[in-house]
Motif scaffolding. Sequence first.
Motif, short mmCIF file in Angstrom:
data_model
loop_
_atom_site.label_atom_id
_atom_site.label_comp_id
_atom_site.label_asym_id
_atom_site.label_seq_id
_atom_site.Cartn_x
_atom_site.Cartn_y
_atom_site.Cartn_z
N SER A 70 0.95 -1.34 -0.07
CA SER A 70 -0.04 0.08 -0.08
C SER A 70 1.04 1.28 0.02
O SER A 70 1.94 1.24 0.34
N GLU A 82 0.60 3.68 2.33
CA GLU A 82 1.19 3.94 3.64
C GLU A 82 2.49 3.00 4.04
O GLU A 82 3.15 3.64 4.63
N GLU A 83 2.26 1.78 3.33
CA GLU A 83 3.74 0.97 3.58
C GLU A 83 4.87 1.64 2.85
O GLU A 83 5.83 1.33 3.46
N LYS A 95 5.54 4.71 2.36
CA LYS A 95 5.83 5.81 3.32
C LYS A 95 6.71 5.23 4.31
O LYS A 95 7.83 5.75 4.61
N GLU A 96 6.37 4.18 4.98
CA GLU A 96 7.10 3.68 6.28
C GLU A 96 8.40 3.18 5.76
O GLU A 96 9.33 3.12 6.16
N GLU A 125 7.02 14.34 3.16
CA GLU A 125 6.03 15.24 2.30
C GLU A 125 6.89 15.75 1.22
O GLU A 125 6.26 15.74 0.02
N ASP A 159 -2.03 5.90 -5.85
CA ASP A 159 -2.36 6.95 -4.72
C ASP A 159 -1.51 8.28 -4.97
O ASP A 159 -2.09 9.44 -4.83
N SER A 189 2.21 -3.19 13.46
CA SER A 189 1.41 -2.16 12.33
C SER A 189 0.42 -2.84 11.47
O SER A 189 -0.60 -2.38 11.19
N TYR A 229 9.10 1.03 9.38
CA TYR A 229 8.29 -0.36 8.89
C TYR A 229 8.58 -1.62 9.68
O TYR A 229 9.80 -1.81 9.62
#
Length: 225
Positions: free
Chosen positions: A12, A14-15, A17-18, A24, A44, A92, A210
């Motif tokens: 994903s 979000e994954e 990003k981690e 940003e 996304d 997580s 992560y």
Amino acid sequence: MELKNTVPWGRSFEEYKEIFSLTENDLLKYILGCGDGPASFNADLTSKGGKVVSIDPTYRFNVDQFKSRIEAVYNEIMPQMEIYKDKYIWESIFSVEELGKIRISAMEKFMVDYEKGKNEGRYKEASLPNLDFQDGQFDLALCSHYLFLYSEQVDLEEHINSLIELCRVAKEVRVYPLITLNGEISPHLNKVILELKRIGKTTYLSDVNYKFQKGATQMLVVKSV
């Protein structure tokens, strides 16, 4: 490559990003996603106004082929995840069931976006170590779950050539994880770092937030300047 030999398994946004400690500011950069497969990162990030190109050899297949193979692989992998769940950290992501939901959600987003993204040049069929991009075309290249993870299947020379190529097309490269499928630090890692330093690249290991595969706590960062 035959479709039956591929294992599409999408992560994903979000994954990502981690996994890659993406800020940003990072998300405003021109990003190359290497080995993205059916991840939802491209879909996304594009929907948020970001600029990204994903490459993968599986992008030769159409969306119906992807859908069929994803269904087959999902039904193979999920029982295996239950058997080997002790190899993972369930913080997580809290359970095998939740993992399945996250993966399916990511891959469904990918499939909705895939044909449109191919037409827009955001999904390109390509394989390391030879990429058809200009020198310094990207600000940031992300390589997820390919280099180092498959150290038995991908030899040292290909690791070095692949990272040199990623450094050619991007100003910064981040690679995760640094352990093999067996959960051990890749035998290629130190030799790759030494070679990259020899040719003038700045390299360092960086902790990531992560936490899923045990031992996979760091990424390799390589900068050309």
